[in-house]
Structures are given as C-alpha cells and as structure tokens.
Design an enzyme around this catalytic site. Structure first.
Site, short mmCIF file in Angstrom:
data_model
loop_
_atom_site.label_atom_id
_atom_site.label_comp_id
_atom_site.label_asym_id
_atom_site.label_seq_id
_atom_site.Cartn_x
_atom_site.Cartn_y
_atom_site.Cartn_z
N ARG A 122 0.86 -1.20 0.00
CA ARG A 122 0.00 0.00 0.00
C ARG A 122 0.89 1.25 0.00
O ARG A 122 0.95 1.99 0.97
CB ARG A 122 -0.92 -0.01 1.22
CG ARG A 122 -1.66 -1.30 1.49
CD ARG A 122 -2.48 -1.81 0.34
NE ARG A 122 -3.78 -1.20 0.18
CZ ARG A 122 -4.90 -1.60 0.78
NH1 ARG A 122 -4.87 -2.60 1.62
NH2 ARG A 122 -6.04 -1.00 0.54
N GLN A 127 -0.11 2.45 -5.93
CA GLN A 127 -1.54 2.74 -5.84
C GLN A 127 -2.32 2.34 -7.10
O GLN A 127 -3.41 1.83 -7.03
CB GLN A 127 -1.76 4.22 -5.59
CG GLN A 127 -2.13 4.49 -4.16
CD GLN A 127 -2.23 5.97 -3.85
OE1 GLN A 127 -1.88 6.82 -4.66
NE2 GLN A 127 -2.72 6.30 -2.69
N ASP A 130 -3.26 -1.27 -7.08
CA ASP A 130 -3.82 -1.73 -5.81
C ASP A 130 -5.28 -2.19 -5.97
O ASP A 130 -6.22 -1.40 -5.87
CB ASP A 130 -3.70 -0.57 -4.80
CG ASP A 130 -4.18 -0.95 -3.42
OD1 ASP A 130 -4.74 -2.04 -3.25
OD2 ASP A 130 -3.98 -0.14 -2.50
N SER A 133 -7.73 -1.84 -2.97
CA SER A 133 -8.35 -0.52 -2.86
C SER A 133 -9.41 -0.30 -3.95
O SER A 133 -10.50 0.19 -3.65
CB SER A 133 -7.31 0.59 -2.99
OG SER A 133 -6.49 0.60 -1.85
N TYR A 228 -2.16 -0.88 8.27
CA TYR A 228 -3.25 -1.76 8.70
C TYR A 228 -3.47 -1.66 10.21
O TYR A 228 -2.55 -1.37 10.97
CB TYR A 228 -2.93 -3.22 8.34
CG TYR A 228 -2.95 -3.48 6.87
CD1 TYR A 228 -4.14 -3.41 6.15
CD2 TYR A 228 -1.79 -3.77 6.16
CE1 TYR A 228 -4.18 -3.63 4.79
CE2 TYR A 228 -1.81 -3.99 4.79
CZ TYR A 228 -3.01 -3.92 4.11
OH TYR A 228 -3.05 -4.12 2.77
P1 NAD Z 1 -8.81 -3.07 5.87
O1 NAD Z 1 -9.76 -3.57 4.84
O2 NAD Z 1 -7.68 -3.93 6.29
O3 NAD Z 1 -9.65 -2.72 7.19
C1 NAD Z 1 -10.76 -1.85 7.14
C2 NAD Z 1 -10.72 -0.92 8.31
O4 NAD Z 1 -11.08 -1.63 9.48
C3 NAD Z 1 -9.36 -0.31 8.62
O5 NAD Z 1 -9.47 1.10 8.54
C4 NAD Z 1 -9.04 -0.79 10.01
O6 NAD Z 1 -8.34 0.17 10.78
C5 NAD Z 1 -10.43 -1.02 10.56
N1 NAD Z 1 -10.52 -1.88 11.75
C6 NAD Z 1 -9.84 -2.98 12.11
N2 NAD Z 1 -10.26 -3.46 13.29
C7 NAD Z 1 -11.27 -2.64 13.69
C8 NAD Z 1 -12.12 -2.61 14.81
N3 NAD Z 1 -12.04 -3.52 15.79
N4 NAD Z 1 -13.03 -1.63 14.88
C9 NAD Z 1 -13.15 -0.68 13.94
N5 NAD Z 1 -12.37 -0.66 12.84
C10 NAD Z 1 -11.44 -1.62 12.73
O7 NAD Z 1 -8.27 -1.63 5.48
P2 NAD Z 1 -7.95 -1.04 4.04
O8 NAD Z 1 -9.12 -0.35 3.49
O9 NAD Z 1 -7.36 -2.13 3.22
O10 NAD Z 1 -6.86 0.02 4.40
C11 NAD Z 1 -5.72 -0.36 5.17
C12 NAD Z 1 -4.75 0.76 5.26
O11 NAD Z 1 -4.06 0.95 4.05
C13 NAD Z 1 -5.32 2.11 5.63
O12 NAD Z 1 -4.43 2.77 6.48
C14 NAD Z 1 -5.37 2.83 4.31
O13 NAD Z 1 -5.37 4.23 4.46
C15 NAD Z 1 -4.09 2.32 3.73
N6 NAD Z 1 -4.04 2.44 2.27
C16 NAD Z 1 -2.95 3.07 1.75
C17 NAD Z 1 -2.85 3.15 0.37
C18 NAD Z 1 -1.67 3.81 -0.23
O14 NAD Z 1 -0.98 4.56 0.41
N7 NAD Z 1 -1.37 3.50 -1.44
C19 NAD Z 1 -3.81 2.62 -0.44
C20 NAD Z 1 -4.91 1.99 0.15
C21 NAD Z 1 -5.01 1.89 1.53
#
Ligand code: NAD
Length: 383
Positions: A122, A127, A130, A133, A228
């Site tokens: 990530r 991106q 990805d 996403s 994460y």
């Molecule tokens: P994910 O699908 O792994 O999880 C979804 C959300 O659930 C997350 O925000 C996580 O913090 C939350 N979560 C976990 N346990 C929880 C709980 N008990 N109660 C409430 N919420 C809870 O997440 P994702 O959408 O794949 O994103 C993961 C990370 O990657 C994030 O920080 C996102 O900003 C980042 N990201 C970065 C990029 C990039 O920089 N290229 C691209 C996509 C995502």
C-alpha cells in the site's frame, strides 16, 4: 512474451479480469495476448471486441495455459490447472496466500512465479495496481446502495408541505478504503453519518467527509507500518462492543467493514446489539467473507433479526461488475506496464525489487515471500 487470460471459473464471479482497453495497452508494449473465448461475456464484451483490441482467441484452455509465459486472472487459479503451466511462467491474480496453503505449495512446486494481488504494497507508487483498494472502494459504494434499497426510509432530510423528514442515520464501523467510500456515498445521499475506527489517524479523514467521528478510548491501538489496524485484545474488543452498542441502537443503517490484514475479522456487533436496533433497520456486514463483523450475518444471505435486516452478501464489487472489471483490469495493466522491460520485451520478475518482493509469493521453485513462508512452515500441510 505470450500472455493468456482465462475465463473466471467461479459461477459467483461477474467481474472480468482484463477488458479490451487494457489489451490494447499491453499489445502496444509488445505483449502477445491470447484470451479464452467468452472471457468478457459476463459484462457483455464479445470475442470480437478483444480481437479488435489486438488479442487472439483460444478455445482450448489447457493448451493456452501450457504455452503461456504469463497468466493474468482475477480469482485464484484452480489447483488442478497449476501443473498445466510452464515452469518459470508468471501468474498474477488474487491468491489468498494466508489461507490457500495447498495452492501456494503447488505453485512453488510447479516453478510458477505467483503474484498475489492482495499483497501489492500500500505505497504511493503501487496505488495504480492496488486491487484491494479499487475493489473495496466500489464495495463501499455498493454497501450503501444495498442498504438504501433495503431500508424503509429515505436518506436525505426533506422539508415538504406534508411534513419534515429527518435524515437517515448511518453508522460506519471501520474506515479504510471501503468505509471512506461508504461514508462519502451515504453523505451524497444526504444521510447523517457517524463512523468509528481503531486507528486514530482516521478521525481527520472522517471529518473531512462531513461525518462525525465516534470517539472511544480503547487504550493503545495504532497501526502497522503498512497502515493496517493492529488486532485488538479481547478486553479492548469487549470495550469497543459496549461503546458501539449505543451507536448501533440509534442508527437506521450500520455498515461494518472492519478487517485486520491476514486475520479473521473481529466480531464487533453481537446478536444482542442487532436485537436492540429498531425494526426496519439494516446492517450490511462487508467483512462477511473474512469471518464477519456481525455475529448473526450469514455469507450470501439476508438474515432477519426481529425485523432488522442483516445483509451478508459476498463480492459486493461484483454487483457493479462493469466498473469493477474496468478498475481491476487497470490494476493488472499497470502492474505489467510497471515491470515491463523494453529491451527484452517482457515482464521482468525481479525478486529484489521492493514492490515485487511484497507481492511475489513463489519464484524459482520456492515460497519466496518471507511472511507466507514462515506461516506455511508453522502449519505444514496434512498428508
Ligand atoms: P482493511 O480492509 O484492512 O480494514 C478496514 C478498516 O477496518 C481499517 O481502517 C481498520 O483500521 C479497521 N478496523 C480494524 N479493526 C477494527 C475494529 N475492531 N473496529 C473498527 N475498525 C477496525 O483496510 P484497508 O481499506 O485495506 O486500508 C488499510 C490501510 O491501508 C489504511 O491505512 C489505508 O489508508 C491504507 N491504504 C494506503 C494506500 C496507499 O498509500 N497507497 C492505499 C490503500 C489503503
């Protein structure tokens, strides 16, 4: 370099891995592309459309698999097709390597270089590739659409001569990519939106979308270097449930998206919490495929709990299959383009490249991904 793009084999899959616009792009790079006949049927793209984009059409899937230098697809490959592939061939798809141990062993044994689309790092540079996403974003949108069409309420506030309608109250638990899109979509429809995530950095993002962040003191939570969420302790999770219960009871719609990468999703809503919601309310459990955030959700089903609808549908992006295919196809195309070597006119698998290192699971007959190798060594296959 000869690519083959087989049809998806899962009957539940409505998405298509590669669409013609990506074929044109790859052909321009110098790739030779062969697609299986009927590849685009689920989204009404014909073989002729692929031919026009520069692909050839294969009717013999096994033969095409056995001659390809690279295979691109969406879902993990069927186990019985691995042996048909050339040694040294590249395979790019979702792989679920944390759970598909037999498949990972088979890919390594067959000498296939397998890239897992879930494991694309990530990072900013990655991106455009990805898929987690691109698909989660659409899933978040679909979750709100499903909730809106299942709810007996309208979302926006309306002041009419017949009376004032209050906005629907939507509570989003888990604000990653899917949760952010769910918030944005619910806001666009005019709902009053609340959200919670264990990662404190999310508060700012929630507020910037015009939603309210629900604050709960769970002690040390935080996130991994990849962004994460860290897994909560049993006590923290209990505390979270107690705090969420009140929010859920007040909500007309609850959308749960909480996931902990590589692990079973946490159960955040117990059945007792669902029972405390008003009849007619709707819960969408977006984490249902990873074990579920809602105790009473069932994969692929709509469950009625004292008048509350709990939706546990799988593959939400597949409900907007054309858009989801376009996004996934772009992700695959960008991956190939990123690693394309002009001189040899082929995709270079460099296990030392940090991006490749993050998502390459097997290479040169071995499980080369450190985390997956460690996991698989700790849980040997049952004979
Ligand atoms: P994910 O699908 O792994 O999880 C979804 C959300 O659930 C997350 O925000 C996580 O913090 C939350 N979560 C976990 N346990 C929880 C709980 N008990 N109660 C409430 N919420 C809870 O997440 P994702 O959408 O794949 O994103 C993961 C990370 O990657 C994030 O920080 C996102 O900003 C980042 N990201 C970065 C990029 C990039 O920089 N290229 C691209 C996509 C995502």
């Amino acid at each position: 370099m000869q690519f083959f793009i087989p049809k998806e084999t899962s009957t539940d899959e409505t998405r298509v891995s590669v669409i013609p616009v990506t074929i044109s792009k790859l052909v321009k790079l110098g790739a030779k592309i062969c697609v299986e006949t009927g590849l685009g049927t689920p989204i009404h793209i014909s073989d002729d459309d692929y031919l026009a984009a520069g692909a050839t059409i294969a009717t013999d899937r096994k033969a095409a698999l056995s001659t390809a230098d690279a295979v691109l697809r969406l879902r993990k490959p069927p186990l019985d097709e691995i042996a048909a592939m050339k040694r040294g061939a590249l395979h790019v798809s979702y792989l679920d390597p944390f759970n598909q141990h037999e498949l990972v062993h088979a890919l390594a044994a067959a000498g296939v270089s397998a890239v897992s689309m879930e494991m694309i790092p990530r990072t900013t540079v990655a991106q455009k590739m990805d898929a987690l996403s691109s698909q989660a974003n659409l899933g978040g949108y679909v979750a709100v659409m499903l909730a809106a069409s299942s709810s007996p309420l309208v979302f926006p506030m309306m002041m009419t001569p017949s009376g004032t309608i209050r906005p629907a109250r939507v509570f989003v638990i888990g604000v990653g990519v899917a949760g952010l899109q769910a918030i944005a979509t619910a806001k666009r429809l005019g709902a009053s939106v609340f959200a919670f995530d264990t990662r404190p950095v999310v508060e700012e993002q929630v507020k910037s979308l015009g939603a309210k962040f629900v604050k709960v003191d769970l002690g040390e939570t935080g996130q991994t270097a990849q962004g994460y969420a860290k897994e909560l302790t049993a006590e923290q999770l209990e505390k979270q449930r107690a705090a969420m219960a009140e929010q859920c009871a007040e909500a007309d719609i609850v959308i749960t998206t909480a996931q902990v990468f590589g692990r079973k999703s946490p159960v955040i809503m117990t059945t007792a919490m669902v029972e405390k919601m008003r009849a007619g309310s709707v819960v969408v459990d977006m984490a249902v495929e990873g074990g579920g955030n809602v105790e009473c959700s069932r994969l692929g089903e709509e469950v009625d709990v004292r008048g509350v609808k709990v939706l546990g549908y799988a593959n939400l992006p597949g409900r907007v299959a054309r858009t989801a295919s376009q996004m996934y196809s772009n992700n695959l195309g960008n991956f190939v383009e990123h690693f394309w070597d002009k001189e040899s006119s082929s995709l270079k698998v460099d296990p030392k490249d940090s991006l490749m290192q993050g998502c390459l699971i097997t290479h040169s007959g071995e499980i080369c991904h450190e985390n997956i190798r460690t996991l698989l060594q700790a849980t040997p296959l049952k004979s």
